[in-house]
Design an enzyme around this catalytic site. Structure first.
Site, PDB file in Angstrom:
ATOM      1  CG  LEU A 127      53.436  35.469  22.402  1.00  0.00           C
ATOM      2  CD1 LEU A 127      54.907  35.817  22.611  1.00  0.00           C
ATOM      3  CD2 LEU A 127      52.992  35.869  21.002  1.00  0.00           C
ATOM      4  CG  ASP A 171      49.491  27.795  31.389  1.00  0.00           C
ATOM      5  OD1 ASP A 171      49.472  28.333  32.513  1.00  0.00           O
ATOM      6  OD2 ASP A 171      49.632  28.432  30.334  1.00  0.00           O
ATOM      7  CG  ASP A 223      55.794  25.527  39.002  1.00  0.00           C
ATOM      8  OD1 ASP A 223      56.566  26.179  38.260  1.00  0.00           O
ATOM      9  OD2 ASP A 223      55.760  25.689  40.237  1.00  0.00           O
ATOM     10  CB  VAL A 224      58.259  25.739  33.522  1.00  0.00           C
ATOM     11  CG1 VAL A 224      57.231  25.435  32.448  1.00  0.00           C
ATOM     12  CG2 VAL A 224      58.256  27.208  33.913  1.00  0.00           C
ATOM     13  CB  SER A 272      61.810  39.252  25.674  1.00  0.00           C
ATOM     14  OG  SER A 272      61.342  40.596  25.615  1.00  0.00           O
ATOM     15  CE1 TYR A 307      59.469  38.678  30.462  1.00  0.00           C
ATOM     16  CE2 TYR A 307      60.516  40.402  29.155  1.00  0.00           C
ATOM     17  CZ  TYR A 307      59.661  39.323  29.249  1.00  0.00           C
ATOM     18  OH  TYR A 307      58.993  38.871  28.136  1.00  0.00           O
ATOM     19  CE  LYS A 332      61.190  36.222  28.236  1.00  0.00           C
ATOM     20  NZ  LYS A 332      60.678  34.875  27.882  1.00  0.00           N
ATOM     21  CB  SER A 339      49.308  40.024  24.643  1.00  0.00           C
ATOM     22  OG  SER A 339      50.015  40.885  25.526  1.00  0.00           O
TER      23      SER A 339
END
Length: 246
Positions: free
Chosen positions: A18, A37, A62-63, A141, A154, A158, A189
């Site tokens: 995405l 990324d 690395d976020v 999400s 997750y 989200k 994906s």
């Protein structure tokens, strides 16, 4: 004139999926993009596909590391002269049932999604507030709306992004900075197509439109939220699900 002519955008998780589709759409609309990324080689390849240094640059990021996120934003400001759009898209999955999920798996997903989005939001807002303008798009999400089996980590992350988006939107509105979120559903994906066929078929059967979405269909919504087409929208959560989980 294209929708993002002369604007600069940062997209985390931009090397593939995405994130890459969003970056590609932005470039097509006149933007210059900085991709962040963890895989620098893949990110450099993605930037090359988008047109190279004149329009797209790659930064290893690395976020979960605030210094690296600050450096990513700085790369946009220093390299292209500003920051108009921030897309907090980077994410991972570590699916397991509640009984089998490890503390490490929980912490990893919360850190990348929730802390990573907060890092990007905070760093971008620091630049945008000075300019009195900007658009931030956070990737949630549908799992954050309904909860999915095997995704307590997750789904929690989200859902948290939705609350974060709304709170930040209220904080930043008077500065001219808009913050919105997208909740994709079943999107085609490499990850989703690796599902066993019976699982894939059962998920598609839940979609009123009768098919999975394409990355471009999420990218189009990101473009809408990034551009002046959504100039009177902030704090919103847009579902891109084909009608699944209404």
């Amino acid at each position: 004139m294209s929708l993002l002519t002369g604007q600069t955008a940062v997209v985390t998780g931009g090397a593939q999926g995405l994130g890459f589709a969003i970056a590609q759409r932005f470039v097509a609309e006149g933007a210059r993009v900085v991709l962040g990324d963890v895989n620098l080689e893949a990110t450099q390849a993605a930037a090359g596909q988008l047109g190279g240094d004149d329009v797209a640059r790659a930064v290893r990021c690395d976020v979960t590391n605030v210094e690296q996120v600050d450096a990513l934003v700085a790369a946009a400001v220093d390299g292209f002269g500003g920051l108009d759009v921030m897309v907090n898209n980077a994410g991972i999955t570590r699916d397991a049932t509640l009984r089998k999920m490890t503390e490490e798996q929980f912490d990893q997903v919360i850190s990348v999604h929730l802390k990573g989005t907060w890092n990007g939001l905070r760093s971008a807002a620091a630049v945008m507030r000075e300019n009195k303008s900007g658009a931030i798009v956070n990737m949630s999400s549908i799992s954050g709306k309904v909860g999915m089996v095997g995704q307590t980590n997750y789904s929690a992350a989200k859902a948290g992004i939705v609350g974060m988006t709304k709170a930040a939107a209220k904080e930043l509105a008077y500065l001219g900075v808009r913050v919105n979120a997208i909740q994709p559903g079943l999107i085609r994906s490499a990850m989703t197509e690796a599902m066993p066929q019976r699982i894939w078929d059962s998920k598609v059967a839940e979609v009123p439109l009768g098919r999975a979405g394409e990355p471009d269909e999420v990218a189009n919504v990101a473009l809408f939220l990034a551009s002046n087409l959504s100039s009177y929208m902030t704090g919103t959560v847009m579902e891109v699900t084909g009608g699944r989980h209404l």
